[in-house]
Design a protein around this motif. Structure first.
Motif, PDB file in Angstrom:
ATOM      1  N   ASP A  56      58.100  21.514   8.529  1.00 34.40           N
ATOM      2  CA  ASP A  56      57.351  21.038   9.684  1.00 34.40           C
ATOM      3  C   ASP A  56      58.118  21.363  10.951  1.00 34.40           C
ATOM      4  O   ASP A  56      59.344  21.556  10.931  1.00 34.40           O
ATOM      5  CB  ASP A  56      57.136  19.522   9.602  1.00 34.40           C
ATOM      6  CG  ASP A  56      56.141  19.024  10.629  1.00 34.40           C
ATOM      7  OD1 ASP A  56      55.076  19.651  10.757  1.00 34.40           O
ATOM      8  OD2 ASP A  56      56.428  18.028  11.308  1.00 34.40           O
ATOM      9  N   ALA A  71      48.758  22.968  10.444  1.00 37.79           N
ATOM     10  CA  ALA A  71      49.604  22.255   9.484  1.00 37.79           C
ATOM     11  C   ALA A  71      49.463  20.761   9.713  1.00 37.79           C
ATOM     12  O   ALA A  71      49.721  20.280  10.820  1.00 37.79           O
ATOM     13  CB  ALA A  71      51.066  22.676   9.635  1.00 37.79           C
ATOM     14  N   GLU A  73      50.530  16.840   9.508  1.00 35.33           N
ATOM     15  CA  GLU A  73      51.826  16.177   9.578  1.00 35.33           C
ATOM     16  C   GLU A  73      52.247  15.799   8.156  1.00 35.33           C
ATOM     17  O   GLU A  73      51.508  15.134   7.428  1.00 35.33           O
ATOM     18  CB  GLU A  73      51.715  14.932  10.461  1.00 35.33           C
ATOM     19  CG  GLU A  73      53.030  14.425  11.014  1.00 35.33           C
ATOM     20  CD  GLU A  73      53.868  13.696   9.982  1.00 35.33           C
ATOM     21  OE1 GLU A  73      55.102  13.789  10.054  1.00 35.33           O
ATOM     22  OE2 GLU A  73      53.270  13.015   9.118  1.00 35.33           O
ATOM     23  N   PRO A  74      53.442  16.238   7.703  1.00 34.34           N
ATOM     24  CA  PRO A  74      53.741  16.184   6.269  1.00 34.34           C
ATOM     25  C   PRO A  74      53.962  14.797   5.692  1.00 34.34           C
ATOM     26  O   PRO A  74      53.698  14.591   4.511  1.00 34.34           O
ATOM     27  CB  PRO A  74      54.997  17.056   6.127  1.00 34.34           C
ATOM     28  CG  PRO A  74      55.631  17.050   7.472  1.00 34.34           C
ATOM     29  CD  PRO A  74      54.491  16.966   8.452  1.00 34.34           C
ATOM     30  N   ALA A  92      59.443  15.691   2.733  1.00 34.91           N
ATOM     31  CA  ALA A  92      58.861  16.182   3.988  1.00 34.91           C
ATOM     32  C   ALA A  92      59.955  16.367   5.023  1.00 34.91           C
ATOM     33  O   ALA A  92      60.974  15.670   5.025  1.00 34.91           O
ATOM     34  CB  ALA A  92      57.810  15.208   4.512  1.00 34.91           C
TER      35      ALA A  92
END
Length: 447
Positions: A56, A71, A73-74, A92
């Motif tokens: 990220d 992408a 948000e992990p 993450a």
């Protein structure tokens, strides 16, 4: 007990090759599809991987023309995947440069609770002026300042995770007492970068603390890893470089007063599989031919701190590139790219092709047997504790690795056939840490 490999699945939308989204079977919208990532995580769990990992950055990376740039948000994604999987670790990336310790400590403790002890945090210090400008700054902080902030950030996070004793929750229905105030303490941290009272508003999590992962290979990055990291993701191109990094980091870890076995070093590898070597090489060549070199050259120019017109496609890199000491962001990746180009005397076009597959990570095209042999050779040669598997194309690359390479590693006695534990710490063979704080460490929290 014989030493076993650790395998992590590094998942990125349609795959790590920058042109993978152009394959007929690829979904160019996969980066925002929960169904896509759920399928990948379940496939990795079927292969008994230690964990899945999501990179990220708090900034839009490069041109959106080049490759899928969306992408999610992990940490949000990890919470969803926790409900769709049972055993696999969930890691993450989150930046210490543009977050606060309380928010991230709370977020990762929450994921650890929701997943039953499977959370990991890849700690990064975000480089680049564009990211800084998203957070009200004119430019990025200095490299050393970012790492000093990261170290204090981790110190505060550890204190917050340990601000509850393991037995603070009594849940005594008969007495009407849910928790013991004397076992929950403020941290009262005051430092150069942060002032945090605490305590955290969530009990100590199943792993005590989430597993700490780190991915910087600069001098500052290695020092941070030696002090805090329990797994390290690294990019290494040759066996000799990987062995040198491995020995250096294990030595630094021992010098920091930690057991070198408490840190797992996992180089990245981008496997391109085929039924024959010729088929694998053809697949790799087809992907490389889909690269748009004009986009890739612009990004390479930014990394090297030169103008795109200074990088003619069919010439080698110019001789007068900046020294690493002049680079304030992504120092180790800069050095890796320049060393690769110089060592193999690559033209800019050839270098773009090599970087297109894995951004500096080792790429390997071959049969399942050849890929298994490549993994085993580095593992046995003291260059790795395992690998960060980075499929060139997804989902096909992960399917092929799980179906054809994992059984070979299991047959060689190198990799687990079943999970022995339920937490990420257990997968890595790491103990659950004792709390840093105790009743003697300070007064109880008072609301």
């Amino acid at each position: 007990m014989a030493r076993k490999l650790h395998l992590n699945a590094f998942l990125m939308s349609t795959g790590h090759h920058e042109a993978s989204w152009r394959l007929p079977e690829s979904d160019p919208h996969a980066g925002t599809s929960l169904a896509h990532f759920t399928r990948l995580a379940q496939t990795a769990e079927r292969g008994k991987f230690d964990s899945v990992f999501f990179a990220d950055s708090p900034v839009l990376w490069g041109s959106v023309a080049r490759r899928p740039s969306s992408a999610v948000e992990p940490t949000v994604l990890l919470a969803a995947l926790a409900a769709a999987t049972d055993r696999i670790g969930l890691i993450a990336t989150a930046s210490t440069s543009y977050n606060s310790p309380y928010n991230l400590a709370r977020r990762f403790a929450s994921i650890d609770h929701l997943s039953g002890g499977r959370a990991g945090w890849n700690v990064v210090t975000t480089a680049g002026a564009d990211a800084a400008r998203n957070f009200g700054l004119d430019d990025q902080p200095l490299h050393r300042t970012r790492y000093e902030r990261a170290a204090e950030f981790l110190d505060v996070a550890f204190k917050l995770w340990d601000s509850w004793d393991d037995d603070a929750v009594l849940a005594d229905k008969a007495a009407g007492v849910w928790g013991d105030d004397s076992r929950v303490r403020a941290v009262d941290h005051v430092g150069a970068h942060f002032s945090v009272r605490g305590p955290l508003d969530i009990p100590r999590s199943p792993q005590g603390r989430p597993v700490i992962v780190q991915a910087g290979s600069s001098e500052d990055g290695k020092e941070l890893a030696a002090r805090y990291a329990e797994a390290v993701f690294t990019a290494q191109q040759t066996l000799e470089q990987a062995q040198a990094f491995y020995n250096d980091l294990k030595g630094r870890t021992a010098a920091a007063g930690r057991d070198p076995e408490s840190i797992k070093i996992l180089p990245g590898i981008v496997p391109v599989l085929g039924g024959t070597e010729a088929e694998a090489l053809r697949r790799e060549r087809e992907l490389d031919e889909l690269i748009r070199p004009e986009y890739a050259r612009d990004e390479l120019a930014k990394t090297l701190r030169v103008a795109p017109e200074d990088l003619p496609l069919d010439r080698e890199l110019p001789a007068d590139l900046p020294d690493e000491d002049e680079i304030e962001g992504a120092k180790s990746r800069y050095t890796l790219i320049v060393d690769l180009a110089r060592r193999e005397r690559l033209t800019v076009r050839q270098l773009i092709g090599r970087l297109g597959g894995g951004r500096g990570h080792r790429t390997f095209a071959g049969t399942p047997e050849q890929v298994a042999e490549a993994i085993e050779s580095w593992f046995r040669a003291g260059a790795a504790d395992g690998f960060n598997i980075m499929p060139a194309a997804l989902p096909s690359g992960l399917d092929e690795f799980v179906d054809h390479v994992v059984p070979l590693l299991q047959a060689r006695g190198l990799f687990r056939e079943e999970y022995a534990g339920t937490t990420l710490r257990e997968h890595y063979g790491l103990p659950r840490p004792a709390g840093l704080l105790s009743a003697a460490a300070g007064p109880p929290h008072v609301s």
